[in-house]
Scaffold this active site. Structure first.
Site, PDB file in Angstrom:
ATOM      1  N   TYR A  45       5.430  -6.789 -12.229  1.00  0.00           N
ATOM      2  CA  TYR A  45       4.004  -6.604 -12.509  1.00  0.00           C
ATOM      3  C   TYR A  45       3.104  -6.641 -11.282  1.00  0.00           C
ATOM      4  O   TYR A  45       2.207  -5.824 -11.139  1.00  0.00           O
ATOM      5  CB  TYR A  45       3.541  -7.691 -13.487  1.00  0.00           C
ATOM      6  CG  TYR A  45       2.046  -7.742 -13.677  1.00  0.00           C
ATOM      7  CD1 TYR A  45       1.403  -6.872 -14.560  1.00  0.00           C
ATOM      8  CD2 TYR A  45       1.258  -8.634 -12.955  1.00  0.00           C
ATOM      9  CE1 TYR A  45       0.022  -6.898 -14.716  1.00  0.00           C
ATOM     10  CE2 TYR A  45      -0.118  -8.662 -13.096  1.00  0.00           C
ATOM     11  CZ  TYR A  45      -0.727  -7.797 -13.989  1.00  0.00           C
ATOM     12  OH  TYR A  45      -2.079  -7.819 -14.134  1.00  0.00           O
ATOM     13  N   GLY A  64      -6.015 -10.084  -6.007  1.00  0.00           N
ATOM     14  CA  GLY A  64      -7.041 -11.090  -6.207  1.00  0.00           C
ATOM     15  C   GLY A  64      -8.420 -10.496  -6.157  1.00  0.00           C
ATOM     16  O   GLY A  64      -8.727  -9.742  -5.236  1.00  0.00           O
ATOM     17  N   ASN A  71      -0.952 -17.502   0.431  1.00  0.00           N
ATOM     18  CA  ASN A  71      -0.578 -16.933  -0.865  1.00  0.00           C
ATOM     19  C   ASN A  71       0.580 -17.752  -1.412  1.00  0.00           C
ATOM     20  O   ASN A  71       1.597 -17.910  -0.740  1.00  0.00           O
ATOM     21  CB  ASN A  71      -0.165 -15.470  -0.695  1.00  0.00           C
ATOM     22  CG  ASN A  71       0.377 -14.835  -1.976  1.00  0.00           C
ATOM     23  OD1 ASN A  71       1.172 -13.927  -1.918  1.00  0.00           O
ATOM     24  ND2 ASN A  71      -0.049 -15.313  -3.123  1.00  0.00           N
ATOM     25  N   GLY A  72       0.418 -18.242  -2.643  1.00  0.00           N
ATOM     26  CA  GLY A  72       1.455 -19.058  -3.266  1.00  0.00           C
ATOM     27  C   GLY A  72       0.835 -20.307  -3.852  1.00  0.00           C
ATOM     28  O   GLY A  72      -0.361 -20.524  -3.731  1.00  0.00           O
ATOM     29  N   CYS A 109      -2.616 -14.481  -4.612  1.00  0.00           N
ATOM     30  CA  CYS A 109      -3.532 -13.872  -3.655  1.00  0.00           C
ATOM     31  C   CYS A 109      -2.874 -12.803  -2.795  1.00  0.00           C
ATOM     32  O   CYS A 109      -1.666 -12.620  -2.821  1.00  0.00           O
ATOM     33  CB  CYS A 109      -4.057 -14.928  -2.697  1.00  0.00           C
ATOM     34  SG  CYS A 109      -4.691 -16.370  -3.525  1.00  0.00           S
TER      35      CYS A 109
HETATM   36  P1  AMP Z   1      -0.574 -10.703 -23.471  1.00  0.00           P
HETATM   37  O1  AMP Z   1      -1.658 -10.051 -24.227  1.00  0.00           O
HETATM   38  O2  AMP Z   1      -0.923 -12.155 -23.189  1.00  0.00           O
HETATM   39  O3  AMP Z   1       0.788 -10.568 -24.096  1.00  0.00           O
HETATM   40  O4  AMP Z   1      -0.506 -10.034 -22.025  1.00  0.00           O
HETATM   41  C1  AMP Z   1       0.335  -8.940 -21.748  1.00  0.00           C
HETATM   42  C2  AMP Z   1      -0.327  -8.028 -20.735  1.00  0.00           C
HETATM   43  O5  AMP Z   1      -0.732  -8.784 -19.607  1.00  0.00           O
HETATM   44  C3  AMP Z   1       0.618  -6.959 -20.260  1.00  0.00           C
HETATM   45  O6  AMP Z   1      -0.035  -5.715 -20.415  1.00  0.00           O
HETATM   46  C4  AMP Z   1       0.873  -7.267 -18.790  1.00  0.00           C
HETATM   47  O7  AMP Z   1       0.825  -6.089 -17.993  1.00  0.00           O
HETATM   48  C5  AMP Z   1      -0.255  -8.179 -18.397  1.00  0.00           C
HETATM   49  N1  AMP Z   1       0.163  -9.285 -17.531  1.00  0.00           N
HETATM   50  C6  AMP Z   1       1.360  -9.866 -17.398  1.00  0.00           C
HETATM   51  N2  AMP Z   1       1.329 -10.880 -16.508  1.00  0.00           N
HETATM   52  C7  AMP Z   1       0.057 -10.949 -16.042  1.00  0.00           C
HETATM   53  C8  AMP Z   1      -0.619 -11.791 -15.076  1.00  0.00           C
HETATM   54  N3  AMP Z   1       0.008 -12.759 -14.437  1.00  0.00           N
HETATM   55  N4  AMP Z   1      -1.935 -11.566 -14.873  1.00  0.00           N
HETATM   56  C9  AMP Z   1      -2.575 -10.596 -15.526  1.00  0.00           C
HETATM   57  N5  AMP Z   1      -1.991  -9.770 -16.434  1.00  0.00           N
HETATM   58  C10 AMP Z   1      -0.699  -9.932 -16.708  1.00  0.00           C
END
Ligand code: AMP
Length: 477
Positions: free
Chosen positions: A260, A46, A120-121, A20
């Site tokens: 990210y 979020g 947050n956490g 969040c």
């Molecule tokens: P995947 O298709 O499962 O390998 O997801 C990889 C993609 O998800 C990458 O483009 C990342 O930028 C993005 N990503 C990585 N971690 C998260 C997260 N916690 N929540 C949403 N997107 C994510």
């Protein structure tokens, strides 16, 4: 790329996520408006729901709804939030717990008056503590971890409000960056490991706190410093005061905030620029894993700074070879006659005139399950007409789920936990695939021992209740 992981795939205790953004302001005549703007800047943290709680010095006023900040609040609704202090919260979307009662701030009355919390956490022993509280007769309104904290504060014995919060939190384990609002003061607090960021700023004579400094820029606030791990910062009419409420055994800042989660224009963890770190990840990747190629393209938006760094270091031209549709909502209708790679196509489309016949380096921040990379590569070849596709990932292989507030699927679903890099390369059909190494990452972040890198090395800095760690076969750093 935004992605929502279904919580049905997670173990039962892992279905409540608190990924969040939080914001607070004390001593400003336009407190609710500033909270609105701050949350607007923190929307990436979020999108499920949001709320603002204000105080007019006597009463706390709360407004919250499901949805995006811009949809929830208008002038009329903000007017229902009088007073010169306010806290706000953006909640991340995960299925299952996606209901209004979980949207924060949470507001409660207790022996010392009223108190609102924005958190947050993720707590790792929330379930256990909740069971204990329920056994003793507590009635919970939500399924959110944060309500456990409110119950503990209500039950603590001290007449001193700060001691009471300290007492409540002494057995709480996990990640918690918190901001509380009482009738006449705001209290910010960070868990002993400092897992999630929390910054303090100033605008005019008012103090503000926020998960990221991008929330300060929008209201012309000056970033002063962070709330330190275990520190409680009390802001009221007497000014600002600090107590080391919880002993900090070590720092464990979440490194994934750099990779990210945080916005690149934010400064987190003691004035460190997220964009610079991300760009340096890309530069390091170009040094360690060069590619013979004609063009470097990012997977927007999260891959952009690292791709810029990769291009700068390698001398290969950078361009936007994938265009992101920024207006993609949460729900869409998939055509009956299935279109190949539809899920990715609705968000991204290759620029054929840039990619046709080229050897392309694609930079993304991470691979989780591998489905995004696989679809993107296919699309770059089939629609974009690329000759070769070299995938470069600006983080180490993701092998461990996060239990401290980043939404990740189960270990079994993390492709790198069960597959070698060469197997992943084959699966995503890249001509080559390289990740940033853990030592490369450690060489870039300041004071590398101060980070939680459990998602890359399985070393979890905060212990879980014993039965949970046995169940998950976790090791602790
Ligand atoms: P995947 O298709 O499962 O390998 O997801 C990889 C993609 O998800 C990458 O483009 C990342 O930028 C993005 N990503 C990585 N971690 C998260 C997260 N916690 N929540 C949403 N997107 C994510």
């Amino acid at each position: 790329m935004g992605k929502t992981y279904s919580c049905c795939s997670k173990p039962p205790f892992h279905d409540i996520h608190e990924e969040c953004g939080i914001f607070g302001v004390f001593g400003h005549p336009e407190a609710a408006n500033l909270a609105y703007l701050g949350l607007y800047a923190l929307q990436h943290r979020g999108q499920e729901g949001a709320g603002i709680c204000s105080s007019d010095g006597k009463t706390l006023h709360l407004e919250k709804s499901m949805g995006l900040i811009s949809d929830i609040f208008n002038e009329k609704r903000l007017k229902r939030l009088p007073g010169d202090s306010a806290i706000g919260h953006n909640r991340y979307s995960t299925a299952g717990s996606s209901v209004l009662k979980n949207v924060q701030p949470l507001l409660a009355n207790y022996a010392l008056g009223s108190i609102a919390i924005a958190h947050n956490g993720n707590l790792v022993n929330a379930e256990q503590m909740r069971n204990e509280l329920e056994t003793e007769g507590a009635i919970f309104q939500s399924s959110s971890d944060s309500e456990v904290i409110l119950h503990l504060i209500a039950r603590a014995k001290s007449e001193d409000p700060y001691e009471r919060i300290t007492e409540a939190l002494k057995d709480v384990r996990g990640a918690f960056s918190l901001v509380f609002l009482r009738e006449n003061e705001m209290i910010a607090l960070r868990d002993p490991f400092g897992v999630r960021p929390l910054a303090i700023g100033k605008v005019d004579d008012a103090y503000v706190v926020a998960s990221e400094t991008c929330a300060f820029d929008i209201i012309n606030a000056q970033y002063i410093r962070d709330v330190e791990p275990g520190e409680m910062v009390i802001i009221n009419e007497n000014g600002i005061r600090s107590i080391q409420a919880l002993k900090s055994p070590r720092k464990a800042f979440c490194v994934f905030e750099f990779i990210y989660f945080s916005r690149p224009d934010s400064y987190i963890y003691n004035h460190t620029c997220v964009n610079t770190i991300r760009k340096n990840f890309g530069k390091q990747l170009a040094i360690d894993s060069p590619a013979d190629a004609d063009i470097v393209i990012p997977v927007p938006d999260s891959g952009v700074p690292a791709a810029v760094g990769f291009a700068e270091q390698s001398g290969i031209p950078f361009d936007f070879g994938l265009i992101r549709n920024h207006y993609v909502g949460r729900t869409f209708i998939e055509p009956k006659q299935s279109i190949r790679h539809f899920g990715v196509k609705i968000k991204l489309n290759p620029v054929r005139c840039l990619l046709e016949g080229k050897r392309v380096v694609v930079v993304d921040d991470s691979i989780v399950r591998g489905t995004t990379s696989k679809k993107i590569i296919k699309m770059i070849r089939e629609v974009g007409g690329a000759k070769e596709v070299h995938m470069r990932i600006s983080s180490p292989p993701t092998i461990g789920p996060c239990f401290y507030g980043i939404d990740t699927p189960t270990r079994q679903e993390l492709i790198a936990s069960t597959h070698l890099v060469e197997e992943i390369r084959k699966y995503i059909t890249a001509d080559s695939l390289s990740y940033l190494s853990i030592s490369g990452l450690r060489g870039i972040v300041p004071n590398p021992d101060d980070y939680c890198t459990a998602c890359f090395d399985n070393k979890y800095p905060i212990m879980f209740p014993r039965e949970k760690s046995a169940q998950m076969e976790l090791s602790f750093a």
